[in-house]
Design an enzyme around this catalytic site. Structure first.
Site, PDB file in Angstrom:
ATOM      1  N   ILE A 139      -5.620   1.471 -11.386  1.00 20.61           N
ATOM      2  CA  ILE A 139      -6.027   2.837 -11.732  1.00 20.61           C
ATOM      3  C   ILE A 139      -6.119   2.957 -13.257  1.00 20.61           C
ATOM      4  O   ILE A 139      -5.187   2.586 -13.966  1.00 20.61           O
ATOM      5  CB  ILE A 139      -4.984   3.846 -11.170  1.00 20.61           C
ATOM      6  CG1 ILE A 139      -4.869   3.695  -9.639  1.00 20.61           C
ATOM      7  CG2 ILE A 139      -5.318   5.277 -11.569  1.00 20.61           C
ATOM      8  CD1 ILE A 139      -6.134   3.933  -8.862  1.00 20.61           C
TER       9      ILE A 139
ATOM     10  N   ARG B  26      -6.796  -1.742  -6.204  1.00 18.23           N
ATOM     11  CA  ARG B  26      -7.469  -1.602  -7.496  1.00 18.23           C
ATOM     12  C   ARG B  26      -6.539  -0.997  -8.538  1.00 18.23           C
ATOM     13  O   ARG B  26      -5.688  -0.163  -8.202  1.00 18.23           O
ATOM     14  CB  ARG B  26      -8.697  -0.701  -7.363  1.00 18.23           C
ATOM     15  CG  ARG B  26      -9.757  -1.397  -6.567  1.00 18.23           C
ATOM     16  CD  ARG B  26     -11.029  -0.622  -6.477  1.00 18.23           C
ATOM     17  NE  ARG B  26     -11.968  -1.457  -5.744  1.00 18.23           N
ATOM     18  CZ  ARG B  26     -12.832  -2.284  -6.305  1.00 18.23           C
ATOM     19  NH1 ARG B  26     -12.927  -2.370  -7.605  1.00 18.23           N
ATOM     20  NH2 ARG B  26     -13.624  -3.028  -5.558  1.00 18.23           N
TER      21      ARG B  26
ATOM     22  N   ASN C  42       2.394   5.257  -5.821  1.00 18.00           N
ATOM     23  CA  ASN C  42       1.993   3.978  -5.237  1.00 18.00           C
ATOM     24  C   ASN C  42       3.165   3.411  -4.450  1.00 18.00           C
ATOM     25  O   ASN C  42       4.321   3.650  -4.802  1.00 18.00           O
ATOM     26  CB  ASN C  42       1.613   3.001  -6.355  1.00 18.00           C
ATOM     27  CG  ASN C  42       1.195   1.649  -5.820  1.00 18.00           C
ATOM     28  OD1 ASN C  42       0.425   1.550  -4.854  1.00 18.00           O
ATOM     29  ND2 ASN C  42       1.712   0.587  -6.411  1.00 18.00           N
TER      30      ASN C  42
ATOM     31  N   GLY D 286      -3.916   0.609   6.756  1.00 19.81           N
ATOM     32  CA  GLY D 286      -3.537   2.015   6.693  1.00 19.81           C
ATOM     33  C   GLY D 286      -2.260   2.388   7.420  1.00 19.81           C
ATOM     34  O   GLY D 286      -2.088   3.549   7.793  1.00 19.81           O
TER      35      GLY D 286
ATOM     36  N   ASN E 298       0.689   2.701   6.169  1.00 12.80           N
ATOM     37  CA  ASN E 298       1.425   3.679   5.345  1.00 12.80           C
ATOM     38  C   ASN E 298       0.786   5.058   5.413  1.00 12.80           C
ATOM     39  O   ASN E 298       1.490   6.067   5.462  1.00 12.80           O
ATOM     40  CB  ASN E 298       1.512   3.193   3.895  1.00 12.80           C
ATOM     41  CG  ASN E 298       2.623   2.183   3.727  1.00 12.80           C
ATOM     42  OD1 ASN E 298       3.797   2.540   3.775  1.00 12.80           O
ATOM     43  ND2 ASN E 298       2.265   0.919   3.584  1.00 12.80           N
TER      44      ASN E 298
ATOM     45  N   HIS F 175       4.856  -0.214  -3.220  1.00  9.92           N
ATOM     46  CA  HIS F 175       4.802  -1.637  -3.543  1.00  9.92           C
ATOM     47  C   HIS F 175       5.819  -2.382  -2.677  1.00  9.92           C
ATOM     48  O   HIS F 175       6.967  -1.945  -2.565  1.00  9.92           O
ATOM     49  CB  HIS F 175       5.115  -1.841  -5.027  1.00  9.92           C
ATOM     50  CG  HIS F 175       4.998  -3.264  -5.445  1.00  9.92           C
ATOM     51  ND1 HIS F 175       3.779  -3.880  -5.640  1.00  9.92           N
ATOM     52  CD2 HIS F 175       5.934  -4.220  -5.647  1.00  9.92           C
ATOM     53  CE1 HIS F 175       3.977  -5.136  -5.976  1.00  9.92           C
ATOM     54  NE2 HIS F 175       5.277  -5.381  -5.983  1.00  9.92           N
TER      55      HIS F 175
ATOM     56  N   LYS G 157     -10.586  -3.101 -10.538  1.00 12.02           N
ATOM     57  CA  LYS G 157     -10.176  -1.810 -11.109  1.00 12.02           C
ATOM     58  C   LYS G 157     -11.071  -0.674 -10.607  1.00 12.02           C
ATOM     59  O   LYS G 157     -12.131  -0.918 -10.021  1.00 12.02           O
ATOM     60  CB  LYS G 157     -10.203  -1.874 -12.638  1.00 12.02           C
ATOM     61  CG  LYS G 157     -11.587  -2.089 -13.232  1.00 12.02           C
ATOM     62  CD  LYS G 157     -11.515  -2.165 -14.754  1.00 12.02           C
ATOM     63  CE  LYS G 157     -12.877  -2.464 -15.354  1.00 12.02           C
ATOM     64  NZ  LYS G 157     -12.849  -2.607 -16.814  1.00 12.02           N
TER      65      LYS G 157
HETATM   66  C1  GRF Z   1       1.723  -2.372   1.835  1.00 14.52           C
HETATM   67  O1  GRF Z   1       2.582  -3.456   2.042  1.00 14.52           O
HETATM   68  C2  GRF Z   1       1.882  -1.790   0.462  1.00 14.52           C
HETATM   69  O2  GRF Z   1       3.172  -1.908  -0.036  1.00 14.52           O
HETATM   70  C3  GRF Z   1       0.927  -2.625  -0.343  1.00 14.52           C
HETATM   71  O3  GRF Z   1      -0.170  -2.842   0.505  1.00 14.52           O
HETATM   72  C4  GRF Z   1       0.248  -2.787   1.868  1.00 14.52           C
HETATM   73  C5  GRF Z   1      -0.624  -1.791   2.565  1.00 14.52           C
HETATM   74  O4  GRF Z   1      -0.377  -1.771   3.952  1.00 14.52           O
HETATM   75  N1  GRF Z   1       0.616  -1.946  -1.601  1.00 14.52           N
HETATM   76  P1  GRF Z   1      -1.043  -0.647   4.881  1.00 14.52           P
HETATM   77  O5  GRF Z   1      -2.552  -0.733   4.683  1.00 14.52           O
HETATM   78  O6  GRF Z   1      -0.507   0.677   4.481  1.00 14.52           O
HETATM   79  O7  GRF Z   1      -0.644  -1.038   6.258  1.00 14.52           O
END
Ligand code: GRF
Length: 202
Positions: free
Chosen positions: A102, A100, A116, A19, A21, A118, A72
């Site tokens: 969507i 998952r 999202n 978490g 992000n 990435h 999914k």
């Molecule tokens: C991130 O690197 C994001 O780009 C990918 O999964 C990771 C999640 O990291 N989709 P966090 O749980 O937000 O630390």
């Protein structure tokens, strides 16, 4: 009255992991640089760190199983997520490490309102462990992308990208760590763009 301030964007964050992000979104809101509210955090993993982080900030945090599917969000589970999203009045969904795919139910309920993040410069290296894919391929620059989610895997209109140089002696872990630093700037920036779009009449 035209001078009325727009209401903060109501964001639901979905994640399966630690978490960081989600934390960057919460931090941006608390710092006043993103006019939004995280209305709930939902996870398909019962002991995911993202749920703890949310709870620490007084944000409703819920584990909702996505079984019996492994990759999914569909069927009964999709309906359970939709019910929770409606209950908390989510306007947009931020996928932050939600492992998952969507499917139509959510895509139709939130058209162009699911984003999202990435860990690569899409359209290069979609899928899993893209920092490792980038390293194995030998690219000299990678980074992260925040995009609107469509029916494909890691595809859809791009909102923000941030580049990260790949170093001679990089390991997958080190590269991913440096990409994450940029992710934490990219996600709030992308949500500012989305908020501005949704709050602009017409
Ligand atoms: C991130 O690197 C994001 O780009 C990918 O999964 C990771 C999640 O990291 N989709 P966090 O749980 O937000 O630390």
């Amino acid at each position: 009255m035209g001078s009325e301030k727009a209401a903060p964007l109501r964001i639901a964050v979905l994640g399966s992991g630690k978490g960081s992000n989600c934390q960057s979104i919460i931090d941006a809101i608390e710092a006043g640089s993103l006019d939004a509210r995280v209305v709930c955090v939902l996870s398909d993993v019962a002991d995911a760190g993202i749920l703890e982080r949310a709870a620490r900030h007084g944000i409703p945090a819920r584990h909702i199983s996505a079984a019996p599917y492994r990759t999914k969000l569909a069927g009964e589970a999709e309906r359970a997520y939709l019910a929770a999203l409606r209950e908390y009045g989510a306007e947009v969904i931020a996928l932050a490490g939600f492992m998952r795919i969507i499917k139509e139910g959510l895509l139709h309920a939130y058209p162009d309102r699911i984003v999202n993040i990435h860990p690569a410069l899409l359209p290069a290296f979609p899928g899993l462990e893209s920092w490792k894919q980038a390293l194995d391929y030998g690219v000299k620059v990678s980074g992260c992308t925040v995009h609107i989610v469509d029916a494909g895997i890691d595809s859809g209109p791009i909102l923000v990208q941030r580049a990260v140089p790949v170093l001679e002696d990089d390991t997958p872990e080190r590269l991913h760590a440096r990409i994450q630093v940029e992710e934490h700037k990219a996600y709030p920036a992308a949500l500012r763009i989305l908020a501005a779009r949704l709050r602009t009449p017409g």
